[in-house]
Write a protein that holds these residues in place. Structure first.
Motif, PDB file in Angstrom:
ATOM      1  N   LEU A  84       0.830  -1.196   0.000  1.00  0.00           N
ATOM      2  CA  LEU A  84       0.000   0.000   0.000  1.00  0.00           C
ATOM      3  C   LEU A  84       0.869   1.253   0.000  1.00  0.00           C
ATOM      4  CD1 LEU A  84      -2.648  -1.305   2.524  1.00  0.00           C
ATOM      5  CD2 LEU A  84      -3.215  -0.460   0.257  1.00  0.00           C
ATOM      6  N   SER A  85       2.060   1.144  -0.547  1.00  0.00           N
ATOM      7  CA  SER A  85       2.944   2.306  -0.636  1.00  0.00           C
ATOM      8  C   SER A  85       2.265   3.430  -1.412  1.00  0.00           C
ATOM      9  CB  SER A  85       4.253   1.931  -1.348  1.00  0.00           C
ATOM     10  OG  SER A  85       4.978   0.993  -0.605  1.00  0.00           O
ATOM     11  N   ASN A  86       2.360   4.635  -0.886  1.00  0.00           N
ATOM     12  CA  ASN A  86       1.790   5.822  -1.528  1.00  0.00           C
ATOM     13  C   ASN A  86       0.273   5.753  -1.686  1.00  0.00           C
ATOM     14  OD1 ASN A  86       4.355   7.289  -2.138  1.00  0.00           O
ATOM     15  ND2 ASN A  86       4.744   5.450  -3.377  1.00  0.00           N
ATOM     16  N   ALA A  87      -0.366   4.802  -1.039  1.00  0.00           N
ATOM     17  CA  ALA A  87      -1.830   4.723  -1.108  1.00  0.00           C
ATOM     18  C   ALA A  87      -2.445   5.897  -0.363  1.00  0.00           C
ATOM     19  CB  ALA A  87      -2.318   3.409  -0.512  1.00  0.00           C
ATOM     20  N   ARG A  88      -3.621   6.312  -0.811  1.00  0.00           N
ATOM     21  CA  ARG A  88      -4.324   7.443  -0.197  1.00  0.00           C
ATOM     22  C   ARG A  88      -5.447   6.871   0.667  1.00  0.00           C
ATOM     23  NH1 ARG A  88      -5.173  11.553  -5.207  1.00  0.00           N
ATOM     24  NH2 ARG A  88      -5.360  13.106  -3.539  1.00  0.00           N
ATOM     25  N   LEU A  89      -5.181   6.865   1.975  1.00  0.00           N
ATOM     26  CA  LEU A  89      -6.085   6.229   2.937  1.00  0.00           C
ATOM     27  C   LEU A  89      -6.579   7.208   3.988  1.00  0.00           C
ATOM     28  CD1 LEU A  89      -3.832   3.099   3.205  1.00  0.00           C
ATOM     29  CD2 LEU A  89      -6.261   2.921   2.643  1.00  0.00           C
ATOM     30  N   ALA A  90      -6.555   8.487   3.666  1.00  0.00           N
ATOM     31  CA  ALA A  90      -7.003   9.499   4.623  1.00  0.00           C
ATOM     32  C   ALA A  90      -8.502   9.317   4.909  1.00  0.00           C
ATOM     33  CB  ALA A  90      -6.740  10.900   4.079  1.00  0.00           C
ATOM     34  N   HIS A  91      -8.875   9.501   6.184  1.00  0.00           N
ATOM     35  CA  HIS A  91     -10.271   9.437   6.634  1.00  0.00           C
ATOM     36  C   HIS A  91     -10.906   8.062   6.417  1.00  0.00           C
ATOM     37  CE1 HIS A  91     -10.140  13.800   7.124  1.00  0.00           C
ATOM     38  NE2 HIS A  91      -9.611  13.872   5.917  1.00  0.00           N
ATOM     39  N   CYS A  92     -10.101   7.027   6.325  1.00  0.00           N
ATOM     40  CA  CYS A  92     -10.637   5.677   6.148  1.00  0.00           C
ATOM     41  C   CYS A  92     -10.911   5.005   7.492  1.00  0.00           C
ATOM     42  CB  CYS A  92      -9.645   4.808   5.369  1.00  0.00           C
ATOM     43  SG  CYS A  92      -9.603   5.132   3.602  1.00  0.00           S
ATOM     44  N   ASN A  93     -11.826   4.042   7.485  1.00  0.00           N
ATOM     45  CA  ASN A  93     -12.055   3.186   8.642  1.00  0.00           C
ATOM     46  C   ASN A  93     -11.323   1.876   8.386  1.00  0.00           C
ATOM     47  OD1 ASN A  93     -12.996   1.332  10.550  1.00  0.00           O
ATOM     48  ND2 ASN A  93     -15.060   2.191  10.575  1.00  0.00           N
ATOM     49  N   LEU A  94     -10.217   1.684   9.129  1.00  0.00           N
ATOM     50  CA  LEU A  94      -9.388   0.489   8.989  1.00  0.00           C
ATOM     51  C   LEU A  94      -9.453  -0.364  10.252  1.00  0.00           C
ATOM     52  CD1 LEU A  94      -6.479   2.397   7.319  1.00  0.00           C
ATOM     53  CD2 LEU A  94      -7.505   0.379   6.272  1.00  0.00           C
ATOM     54  N   ASP A  95     -10.497  -0.197  11.030  1.00  0.00           N
ATOM     55  CA  ASP A  95     -10.617  -0.937  12.281  1.00  0.00           C
ATOM     56  C   ASP A  95     -10.661  -2.446  12.040  1.00  0.00           C
ATOM     57  OD1 ASP A  95     -10.767   1.551  13.393  1.00  0.00           O
ATOM     58  OD2 ASP A  95     -12.917   1.465  13.850  1.00  0.00           O
ATOM     59  N   LEU A  96      -9.962  -3.182  12.915  1.00  0.00           N
ATOM     60  CA  LEU A  96      -9.932  -4.643  12.909  1.00  0.00           C
ATOM     61  C   LEU A  96      -9.446  -5.237  11.584  1.00  0.00           C
ATOM     62  CD1 LEU A  96     -13.108  -5.663  14.955  1.00  0.00           C
ATOM     63  CD2 LEU A  96     -10.747  -5.508  15.715  1.00  0.00           C
ATOM     64  N   THR A  97      -8.600  -4.503  10.872  1.00  0.00           N
ATOM     65  CA  THR A  97      -7.990  -5.078   9.676  1.00  0.00           C
ATOM     66  C   THR A  97      -6.750  -5.877  10.069  1.00  0.00           C
ATOM     67  OG1 THR A  97      -6.667  -3.086   9.326  1.00  0.00           O
ATOM     68  CG2 THR A  97      -8.773  -3.211   8.171  1.00  0.00           C
ATOM     69  N   LEU A  98      -6.195  -6.587   9.109  1.00  0.00           N
ATOM     70  CA  LEU A  98      -4.943  -7.309   9.298  1.00  0.00           C
ATOM     71  C   LEU A  98      -3.896  -6.671   8.392  1.00  0.00           C
ATOM     72  CD1 LEU A  98      -6.259 -10.994   9.269  1.00  0.00           C
ATOM     73  CD2 LEU A  98      -5.429  -9.734  11.249  1.00  0.00           C
ATOM     74  N   VAL A 103       3.245  -3.158   3.553  1.00  0.00           N
ATOM     75  CA  VAL A 103       4.111  -2.038   3.178  1.00  0.00           C
ATOM     76  C   VAL A 103       3.235  -0.803   2.960  1.00  0.00           C
ATOM     77  CG1 VAL A 103       5.784  -1.168   1.524  1.00  0.00           C
ATOM     78  CG2 VAL A 103       5.766  -3.601   2.106  1.00  0.00           C
ATOM     79  N   LEU A 104       3.444   0.216   3.805  1.00  0.00           N
ATOM     80  CA  LEU A 104       2.674   1.460   3.740  1.00  0.00           C
ATOM     81  C   LEU A 104       3.619   2.662   3.627  1.00  0.00           C
ATOM     82  CD1 LEU A 104       0.381   0.152   6.501  1.00  0.00           C
ATOM     83  CD2 LEU A 104      -0.646   1.240   4.497  1.00  0.00           C
ATOM     84  N   VAL A 105       4.717   2.469   2.929  1.00  0.00           N
ATOM     85  CA  VAL A 105       5.708   3.529   2.781  1.00  0.00           C
ATOM     86  C   VAL A 105       5.069   4.754   2.125  1.00  0.00           C
ATOM     87  CG1 VAL A 105       7.885   4.181   1.684  1.00  0.00           C
ATOM     88  CG2 VAL A 105       7.603   1.886   2.641  1.00  0.00           C
ATOM     89  N   ASN A 106       5.204   5.901   2.789  1.00  0.00           N
ATOM     90  CA  ASN A 106       4.687   7.182   2.282  1.00  0.00           C
ATOM     91  C   ASN A 106       3.170   7.186   2.071  1.00  0.00           C
ATOM     92  OD1 ASN A 106       7.293   8.358   2.193  1.00  0.00           O
ATOM     93  ND2 ASN A 106       7.679   7.416   0.196  1.00  0.00           N
ATOM     94  N   ALA A 107       2.458   6.277   2.705  1.00  0.00           N
ATOM     95  CA  ALA A 107       0.999   6.252   2.583  1.00  0.00           C
ATOM     96  C   ALA A 107       0.386   7.427   3.340  1.00  0.00           C
ATOM     97  CB  ALA A 107       0.445   4.937   3.118  1.00  0.00           C
ATOM     98  N   ASP A 108      -0.756   7.909   2.851  1.00  0.00           N
ATOM     99  CA  ASP A 108      -1.470   9.007   3.499  1.00  0.00           C
ATOM    100  C   ASP A 108      -2.601   8.412   4.337  1.00  0.00           C
ATOM    101  OD1 ASP A 108      -2.783  11.262   4.306  1.00  0.00           O
ATOM    102  OD2 ASP A 108      -3.303  11.977   2.295  1.00  0.00           O
ATOM    103  N   LEU A 109      -2.422   8.423   5.662  1.00  0.00           N
ATOM    104  CA  LEU A 109      -3.401   7.860   6.586  1.00  0.00           C
ATOM    105  C   LEU A 109      -3.945   8.925   7.534  1.00  0.00           C
ATOM    106  CD1 LEU A 109      -1.155   4.808   7.154  1.00  0.00           C
ATOM    107  CD2 LEU A 109      -3.574   4.487   6.625  1.00  0.00           C
ATOM    108  N   ARG A 110      -3.928  10.162   7.112  1.00  0.00           N
ATOM    109  CA  ARG A 110      -4.363  11.249   7.978  1.00  0.00           C
ATOM    110  C   ARG A 110      -5.799  11.057   8.463  1.00  0.00           C
ATOM    111  NH1 ARG A 110      -3.775  16.208   4.279  1.00  0.00           N
ATOM    112  NH2 ARG A 110      -4.225  14.549   2.759  1.00  0.00           N
ATOM    113  N   ALA A 127       5.198   7.523   6.290  1.00  0.00           N
ATOM    114  CA  ALA A 127       3.741   7.621   6.199  1.00  0.00           C
ATOM    115  C   ALA A 127       3.230   8.834   6.968  1.00  0.00           C
ATOM    116  CB  ALA A 127       3.092   6.352   6.738  1.00  0.00           C
ATOM    117  N   ASN A 128       2.076   9.338   6.550  1.00  0.00           N
ATOM    118  CA  ASN A 128       1.456  10.482   7.217  1.00  0.00           C
ATOM    119  C   ASN A 128       0.231  10.004   7.980  1.00  0.00           C
ATOM    120  OD1 ASN A 128       0.389  12.910   8.056  1.00  0.00           O
ATOM    121  ND2 ASN A 128       0.453  13.884   6.046  1.00  0.00           N
ATOM    122  N   LEU A 129       0.359   9.950   9.320  1.00  0.00           N
ATOM    123  CA  LEU A 129      -0.742   9.537  10.190  1.00  0.00           C
ATOM    124  C   LEU A 129      -1.193  10.692  11.075  1.00  0.00           C
ATOM    125  CD1 LEU A 129       1.406   6.749  10.215  1.00  0.00           C
ATOM    126  CD2 LEU A 129      -0.776   5.877  11.017  1.00  0.00           C
TER     127      LEU A 129
END
Length: 259
Positions: A84-98, A103-110, A127-129
């Motif tokens: 998930l490198s460089n993936a755009r995941l801002a404002h996502c609900n990732l609860d209870l995922t595995l 790989v989340l290098v430079n991913a946007d998880l704001r 990554a941006n959290l």
């Protein structure tokens, strides 16, 4: 309910320290992840069609680098070993995922919600959290250079009926990470590498920093009230004169400071 094919699934998750009830839910979900993983194109097609609910998505090992998931519900998804490198995941609900080894290098998880997630050995370098709600298990994860400012990871003691639910970053690498104003209270950062990290105004009260390396870190205004700092290293740490609660820490006599 645990699958009959996996009667010992809960037993194998006993070491998880994020709460027995949470471990149960994670293991139960894990036992049900038997479907074939989706392809990258299938995921992109669903998102382009306007679908926002991708709960229980089976994407273990799939290359999803750069995919735009913004605002999606990914509750219970399986991203073990996915890219998930460089993936755009801002404002996502990732609860209870595995996300073990993900790989989340430079991913946007704001401002995303990442609650009860297994992220052992995940790579979140760069990554941006910022502002994310992160209450998960990240043993040996790589967060070098990540932006964790205003992180919401403090344990809420008003809602702990089945055991302590907190962020776990044991043996994690956070070298050069930004943790300005982050709430890590009651978290477990034992043996974490926090060299050169910016912990300005971070809440580390009652946090376990046993064996952690905070060499050359910024601690201006950080709160260490009742934190455990047995054998922790503070050599070269800046702003120590403005640290709150240092005298109340446990194990201060075994920690290493500048002479």
């Amino acid at each position: 309910m645990l699958s009959r094919k996996h009667p010992h699934a809960l037993w194998h998750c006993r070491p998880i320290v994020v709460g027995l009830w949470l471990a149960y839910l994670i293991c139960a979900a894990d036992s049900l992840f038997a479907a074939e993983p989706v392809t990258r194109q299938q995921v992109i097609s669903q998102l382009e069609s306007g679908t926002k609910d991708l709960s229980n998505l089976q994407a273990a090992g799939v290359d999803l680098s750069g995919v735009d998931f913004r605002g999606a519900r990914l509750f219970g998804a399986n991203f073990d070993g996915a890219n998930l490198s460089n993936a755009r995941l801002a404002h996502c609900n990732l609860d209870l995922t595995l996300m073990r080894g993900t790989v989340l290098v430079n991913a946007d998880l704001r401002e995303s919600s990442i609650f009860g997630v297994l992220m052992d050995r995940a790579n979140l370098s760069g990554a941006n959290l910022r502002g994310a709600r992160l209450m998960s298990k990240l043993d040996s994860a790589n967060l070098d250079g990540a932006n964790l400012s205003e992180l919401k990871s403090g344990a809420d003691m008003r809602n702990q009926p089945m055991g302590l639910i907190r962020i776990v970053l044991t043996h994690a690498s956070l070298k050069g990470a930004k943790l300005i104003g982050a709430d890590l209270s009651r978290g477990d950062l034992s043996y974490a590498d926090l060299r050169e990290a910016d912990l300005t105004r971070a809440n580390l009260s009652r946090t376990n920093l046993t064996g952690a390396n905070l060499g050359n870190a910024w601690l201006d205004g950080a709160n260490l009230t009742d934190a455990e700092i047995h054998n922790a290293i503070f050599v070269g740490a800046m702003g120590m004169q403005k640290v709150l609660g240092l005298d109340s820490t446990k194990g201060k006599e075994t920690a290493t400071f500048d002479q």
